[in-house]
Enzyme design. Structure first.
Site, PDB file in Angstrom:
ATOM      1  CG  ASP A  31    -102.955 138.749  20.211  1.00  0.00           C
ATOM      2  OD1 ASP A  31    -101.863 139.296  19.814  1.00  0.00           O
ATOM      3  OD2 ASP A  31    -103.500 138.303  19.393  1.00  0.00           O
ATOM      4  N   GLY A  34     -98.194 144.582  18.230  1.00  0.00           N
ATOM      5  CA  GLY A  34     -97.842 144.517  16.602  1.00  0.00           C
ATOM      6  C   GLY A  34     -99.011 145.504  15.863  1.00  0.00           C
ATOM      7  CG  HIS A  48     -93.725 144.467  21.791  1.00  0.00           C
ATOM      8  ND1 HIS A  48     -94.683 143.723  21.821  1.00  0.00           N
ATOM      9  CD2 HIS A  48     -92.887 144.134  20.660  1.00  0.00           C
ATOM     10  CE1 HIS A  48     -94.736 142.636  20.786  1.00  0.00           C
ATOM     11  NE2 HIS A  48     -93.553 142.932  20.071  1.00  0.00           N
ATOM     12  NE  ARG A  82     -93.959 137.149  18.555  1.00  0.00           N
ATOM     13  CZ  ARG A  82     -95.099 138.127  18.653  1.00  0.00           C
ATOM     14  NH1 ARG A  82     -94.745 139.259  18.779  1.00  0.00           N
ATOM     15  NH2 ARG A  82     -96.346 137.515  18.759  1.00  0.00           N
ATOM     16  CG  LEU A 142    -102.594 141.617  41.728  1.00  0.00           C
ATOM     17  CD1 LEU A 142    -104.098 140.988  41.518  1.00  0.00           C
ATOM     18  CD2 LEU A 142    -102.389 142.876  40.894  1.00  0.00           C
ATOM     19  CD  GLU A 218    -118.183 131.829  32.105  1.00  0.00           C
ATOM     20  OE1 GLU A 218    -118.604 132.207  31.031  1.00  0.00           O
ATOM     21  OE2 GLU A 218    -118.658 130.839  32.864  1.00  0.00           O
TER      22      GLU A 218
HETATM   23  C1  FPP Z   1     -98.770 140.127  21.631  1.00  0.00           C
HETATM   24  O1  FPP Z   1     -98.684 141.170  20.643  1.00  0.00           O
HETATM   25  C2  FPP Z   1     -97.890 140.336  22.660  1.00  0.00           C
HETATM   26  C3  FPP Z   1     -96.649 139.746  22.978  1.00  0.00           C
HETATM   27  C4  FPP Z   1     -96.032 138.767  22.316  1.00  0.00           C
HETATM   28  C5  FPP Z   1     -96.084 140.212  24.368  1.00  0.00           C
HETATM   29  C6  FPP Z   1     -96.624 140.862  25.500  1.00  0.00           C
HETATM   30  C7  FPP Z   1     -95.805 141.561  26.145  1.00  0.00           C
HETATM   31  C8  FPP Z   1     -95.943 142.726  26.425  1.00  0.00           C
HETATM   32  C9  FPP Z   1     -97.216 143.320  26.848  1.00  0.00           C
HETATM   33  C10 FPP Z   1     -94.590 143.726  26.945  1.00  0.00           C
HETATM   34  C11 FPP Z   1     -93.734 143.106  27.676  1.00  0.00           C
HETATM   35  C12 FPP Z   1     -94.361 142.326  28.984  1.00  0.00           C
HETATM   36  C13 FPP Z   1     -93.701 142.746  30.134  1.00  0.00           C
HETATM   37  C14 FPP Z   1     -94.014 141.829  31.388  1.00  0.00           C
HETATM   38  C15 FPP Z   1     -92.732 143.827  30.442  1.00  0.00           C
HETATM   39  P1  FPP Z   1     -98.198 140.692  19.338  1.00  0.00           P
HETATM   40  O2  FPP Z   1     -96.682 141.084  19.013  1.00  0.00           O
HETATM   41  O3  FPP Z   1     -98.423 139.379  19.049  1.00  0.00           O
HETATM   42  O4  FPP Z   1     -99.133 141.593  18.415  1.00  0.00           O
HETATM   43  P2  FPP Z   1     -99.855 141.099  16.678  1.00  0.00           P
HETATM   44  O5  FPP Z   1    -100.516 140.077  17.055  1.00  0.00           O
HETATM   45  O6  FPP Z   1    -100.619 142.341  16.686  1.00  0.00           O
HETATM   46  O7  FPP Z   1     -98.667 141.162  15.865  1.00  0.00           O
END
Ligand code: FPP
Length: 254
Positions: A31, A34, A48, A82, A142, A218
């Site tokens: 998380d 953004g 991202h 989104r 893994l 955990e």
């Molecule tokens: C949360 O950040 C993250 C996501 C919704 C997606 C996670 C994706 C990646 C790490 C990249 C793509 C994945 C792969 C497997 C290539 P957010 O956008 O919710 O952040 P915020 O809460 O700060 O807005």
């Protein structure tokens, strides 16, 4: 690309955590992409993109450590809400990640798996995913388990439907349904439950992630945004996990 062979960092890692008490399965809610971008006045897409870099490093670190399973929440069923552009970017990043990393993942014996409703993903992403899963399925390292279009509640409802159908078809009796049978019906069937859940960016929520599987996991919540989460943060989270007293609802008798 990773330029160093994965093995080279192993000794350093071994100094820092108890290698005989590693979590078998680590799950991560990645998380904060953004907010990471916003803090730098960058578009969310850059967050991202940086998130993918963090993922590459963590996959490598988990593989070097000898972790058995890493499950990452890459796209939830709620993420379709989104803006269309952002969804498109996430799907493109997934496709590119699989395309670019597959050779290296395979060379390092990683098994690529995915959980979620995969046939609703864009066709290109489905194709890359199938290719990666097929190519790596006999590897011994893994297990990298990508949660894509995944939601914990719908996973549970689907498992109930499958079990009900089996009962109607006479495959087993209602009385024969137990926790093990139920677990086997989930997308994660056959994998151990996570020992450690890491969530970045300080939020104290499960966000519909692995609701059944996290029963005795955990939880370590870190303040860093996902793109800032690196090997050091991973080791700290594992150390925090190793300091916990896991009783699984029981008490210690010695
Ligand atoms: C949360 O950040 C993250 C996501 C919704 C997606 C996670 C994706 C990646 C790490 C990249 C793509 C994945 C792969 C497997 C290539 P957010 O956008 O919710 O952040 P915020 O809460 O700060 O807005």
């Amino acid at each position: 690309m990773w330029f160093k062979p994965w093995k080279q960092t192993k000794d350093n890692l071994q100094d820092q955590v108890a290698m005989d008490r590693l979590p078998r399965h680590i799950a991560i809610i990645m998380d904060g992409n953004g907010r990471w971008a916003q803090k730098r006045a960058l578009p969310r897409s850059m967050g991202h993109r940086a998130g993918v870099e963090a993922l590459r490093k963590i996959v490598k670190a988990c593989s070097n450590l000898g972790i058995q399973v890493l499950t990452v929440y890459a796209f939830s069923t709620e993420n379709w809400n989104r803006p269309k552009d952002e969804v498109g970017i996430l799907m493109k990043l997934l496709t590119d990640y699989l395309r670019k990393e597959l050779d290296e993942l395979h060379q390092n014996k990683v098994v690529v798996r995915a959980i979620g409703i995969l046939n609703d993903l864009p066709l290109e992403a489905q194709r890359e995913l199938e290719r990666a899963v097929e190519r790596t399925k006999n590897n011994s390292g893994l297990v990298l388990n990508l949660a894509l279009n995944y939601g914990g509640r719908s996973e549970i409802v689907d498992a109930v439907k499958k079990l009900s159908r089996d009962v109607l078809d006479g495959k087993h009796q209602i009385e024969e349904i137990n926790e093990k049978r139920f677990s086997d019906m989930l997308f994660t069937g056959g994998l151990p439950d996570p020992d450690l859940l890491i969530r970045t960016s300080g939020e104290m929520r499960l966000s519909n992630f692995l609701l059944w599987q996290l029963a005795y996991t955990e939880i370590v919540v870190v303040e860093e945004y996902w793109p800032d989460f690196g090997q050091k943060s991973l080791l700290e989270a594992i150390k925090a996990y190793q300091s916990r007293d896991r009783r699984f609802g029981g008490i210690h008798t010695n």
